[in-house]
Scaffold this active site. Structure first.
Site, PDB file in Angstrom:
ATOM      1  N   HIS A 270     -13.807  -0.278  -0.113  1.00  0.00           N
ATOM      2  CA  HIS A 270     -13.606   1.155  -0.381  1.00  0.00           C
ATOM      3  C   HIS A 270     -12.331   1.467  -1.151  1.00  0.00           C
ATOM      4  CE1 HIS A 270     -10.618   2.181   2.887  1.00  0.00           C
ATOM      5  NE2 HIS A 270     -11.040   1.013   3.321  1.00  0.00           N
TER       6      HIS A 270
ATOM      7  N   CYS B  66      -3.821   5.168   7.382  1.00  0.00           N
ATOM      8  CA  CYS B  66      -4.158   4.719   8.734  1.00  0.00           C
ATOM      9  C   CYS B  66      -3.040   5.060   9.726  1.00  0.00           C
ATOM     10  CB  CYS B  66      -4.467   3.228   8.736  1.00  0.00           C
ATOM     11  SG  CYS B  66      -3.588   2.311   7.510  1.00  0.00           S
TER      12      CYS B  66
ATOM     13  N   ASN C  62       0.796  -1.224   0.000  1.00  0.00           N
ATOM     14  CA  ASN C  62       0.000   0.000   0.000  1.00  0.00           C
ATOM     15  C   ASN C  62       0.830   1.276   0.000  1.00  0.00           C
ATOM     16  OD1 ASN C  62       0.549  -1.205   2.569  1.00  0.00           O
ATOM     17  ND2 ASN C  62      -0.581   0.438   3.548  1.00  0.00           N
TER      18      ASN C  62
ATOM     19  N   THR D 157     -25.516  -8.474  12.358  1.00  0.00           N
ATOM     20  CA  THR D 157     -26.442  -8.371  11.220  1.00  0.00           C
ATOM     21  C   THR D 157     -25.719  -7.781  10.019  1.00  0.00           C
ATOM     22  OG1 THR D 157     -28.196  -7.991  12.816  1.00  0.00           O
ATOM     23  CG2 THR D 157     -28.661  -7.365  10.529  1.00  0.00           C
TER      24      THR D 157
ATOM     25  N   SER E 240     -10.996  -5.002   1.100  1.00  0.00           N
ATOM     26  CA  SER E 240     -11.955  -3.970   1.509  1.00  0.00           C
ATOM     27  C   SER E 240     -12.589  -3.341   0.282  1.00  0.00           C
ATOM     28  CB  SER E 240     -11.225  -2.842   2.261  1.00  0.00           C
ATOM     29  OG  SER E 240     -11.079  -3.145   3.602  1.00  0.00           O
TER      30      SER E 240
ATOM     31  N   GLN F  69      -4.959  -3.913  -1.805  1.00  0.00           N
ATOM     32  CA  GLN F  69      -4.526  -2.842  -2.715  1.00  0.00           C
ATOM     33  C   GLN F  69      -4.501  -3.264  -4.177  1.00  0.00           C
ATOM     34  OE1 GLN F  69      -4.221   0.294  -2.357  1.00  0.00           O
ATOM     35  NE2 GLN F  69      -4.222   0.524  -0.141  1.00  0.00           N
TER      36      GLN F  69
HETATM   37  N1  PMP Z   1      -4.486  -4.129   3.978  1.00  0.00           N
HETATM   38  C1  PMP Z   1      -3.966  -3.212   3.161  1.00  0.00           C
HETATM   39  C2  PMP Z   1      -2.851  -3.592   2.238  1.00  0.00           C
HETATM   40  C3  PMP Z   1      -4.468  -1.903   3.157  1.00  0.00           C
HETATM   41  O1  PMP Z   1      -3.947  -0.984   2.337  1.00  0.00           O
HETATM   42  C4  PMP Z   1      -5.532  -1.572   4.042  1.00  0.00           C
HETATM   43  C5  PMP Z   1      -6.109  -0.181   4.101  1.00  0.00           C
HETATM   44  N2  PMP Z   1      -5.182   0.857   4.108  1.00  0.00           N
HETATM   45  C6  PMP Z   1      -6.028  -2.574   4.880  1.00  0.00           C
HETATM   46  C7  PMP Z   1      -5.482  -3.846   4.823  1.00  0.00           C
HETATM   47  C8  PMP Z   1      -7.130  -2.300   5.872  1.00  0.00           C
HETATM   48  O2  PMP Z   1      -8.326  -1.934   5.243  1.00  0.00           O
HETATM   49  P1  PMP Z   1      -9.511  -1.316   6.100  1.00  0.00           P
HETATM   50  O3  PMP Z   1      -8.988  -0.062   6.735  1.00  0.00           O
HETATM   51  O4  PMP Z   1     -10.577  -1.034   5.097  1.00  0.00           O
HETATM   52  O5  PMP Z   1      -9.915  -2.324   7.113  1.00  0.00           O
END
Ligand code: PMP
Length: 343
Positions: free
Chosen positions: A166, A287, A124, A201, A164, A146
């Protein structure tokens, strides 16, 4: 819209077609998939379709190998919670790396076989595409977060795959875990949702959105890759004249992520000035953006502190244009030159 948003590795805007598919499940069809009446059946049918679409995207044999989760963090934590003996590399996302550190298992030397090997597919921060291990006698968790929806992917021989929504145009707070054999004990303890694999849920609208984003990805991956590659080249061309600049990470690399270091400046100051000029980029993993310590990934790559200080990440998405990317390059060049004068 979003032409100047270059932080798509942190999160992507939700595609309008995804919004259109998910909206009816907020008010018009508000059922709980566990209910046996008409409303429940409708919710279950929507969930089944979403699961099938994800299975198609990742080439899973059976949609039931997929469990909806709140995202890759939960999926990763879930798998690791089931294993004592894990191997974790320094390049992993914090949802894996920190579990390794907590258990004092962060020193993956590749020499010894462990019960579980956690390995990311696309990094990432620097975009390196790792060749995924084919190790017999140990289980593998592939963090595909990613790469999914951006590059072609198949679950092949992997035991677990996390992602994920998003990161590929679905909303935040929804993702999934693929299990080859359904062998994990639940991490979320509660009701009998998701065939008793995960209590809580299920958010039908979010799952529908994830399925819709998967269906779009199946059609659009080649186009998305070509677009990202083009923007990548446009940006690098427009940065050609800058001295003392490095591109981080080893090849092969995802065209969607560029990690750039400029000697003699503070990456953060560059980001603030870019923001003032209307461009959103980042220092690295979103993050960890409040952390003041250097990125463990850049440290593990052996990048010297004076280069780490001047690092920014540009991550492309389908809403960026070549014009905005070339403008971004011109702004980076202008600001870097200005900051170097003041050092
Ligand atoms: N794994 C990787 C390689 C990521 O880039 C991310 C998000 N930055 C995550 C896990 C975690 O995803 P989420 O914050 O949507 O739980």
């Amino acid at each position: 819209m979003h032409e100047k948003y270059f932080d798509n590795a942190a999160t992507t805007p939700v595609d309008e077609r995804v919004v259109a598919e998910m909206l009816p499940y907020l008010h018009e069809f508000p059922g709980n998939a566990a209910s046996i009446h008409d409303y429940g059946r409708r919710a279950r049918a929507a969930l089944d379709l979403a699961r099938e679409r994800i299975a198609t995207l990742i080439d899973a044999e059976d949609p039931l190998q997929i469990t909806f989760t709140s995202g890759a963090t939960e999926s990763n934590n879930w798998v690791l919670s089931n294993y004592e003996d894990i191997a974790v590399s320094a390049f992993e996302h914090s949802s894996i790396r920190k579990v390794g550190i907590q258990r004092d298992l962060a020193n993956y030397d590749g020499k010894r076989s462990h019960a579980l090997l956690a390995h990311m597919w696309v990094n990432n921060e620097v975009g390196t595409i790792f060749s995924l291990p084919m190790v017999t006698g140990q289980r593998t968790l592939v963090d595909a977060t990613q790469g999914l929806g951006k590059l072609p992917f198949a679950v092949e021989h992997f035991d677990y795959v996390s992602a994920s929504g998003h990161k590929f145009y679905a909303p935040k707070g929804v993702g999934f875990l693929y299990q080859h054999e359904i062998d994990l004990k639940p991490f979320m303890i509660g009701g009998e949702q998701e065939a008793s694999r995960r209590g809580s849920t299920v958010s039908i609208s979010s799952a529908v959105a994830l399925g819709a984003a998967a269906a779009l990805a199946i059609d659009e991956i080649p186009e998305r890759m070509g677009h990202a590659q083009q923007l990548n080249e446009v940006l690098l061309d427009s940065l050609h004249g800058i001295s003392d600049m490095r591109i981080n990470g080893t090849t092969p690399k995802s065209p969607y992520i560029l990690s750039l270091s400029f000697h003699g400046i503070q990456g953060e100051t560059l980001l603030i000035e870019l923001d003032q000029a209307g461009f959103c980029c980042s220092a690295g993993a979103a993050c960890n953006s409040t952390s003041t310590s250097p990125s463990p990934v850049l440290v593990a790559l052996g990048i010297e502190p004076e280069w780490i200080r001047g690092t920014i990440r540009v991550s492309f998405g389908k809403y960026n244009t070549a014009e905005a990317t070339s403008e971004l390059g011109a702004n980076i060049a202008r600001i870097v030159e200005k900051l170097r004068k003041f050092q």
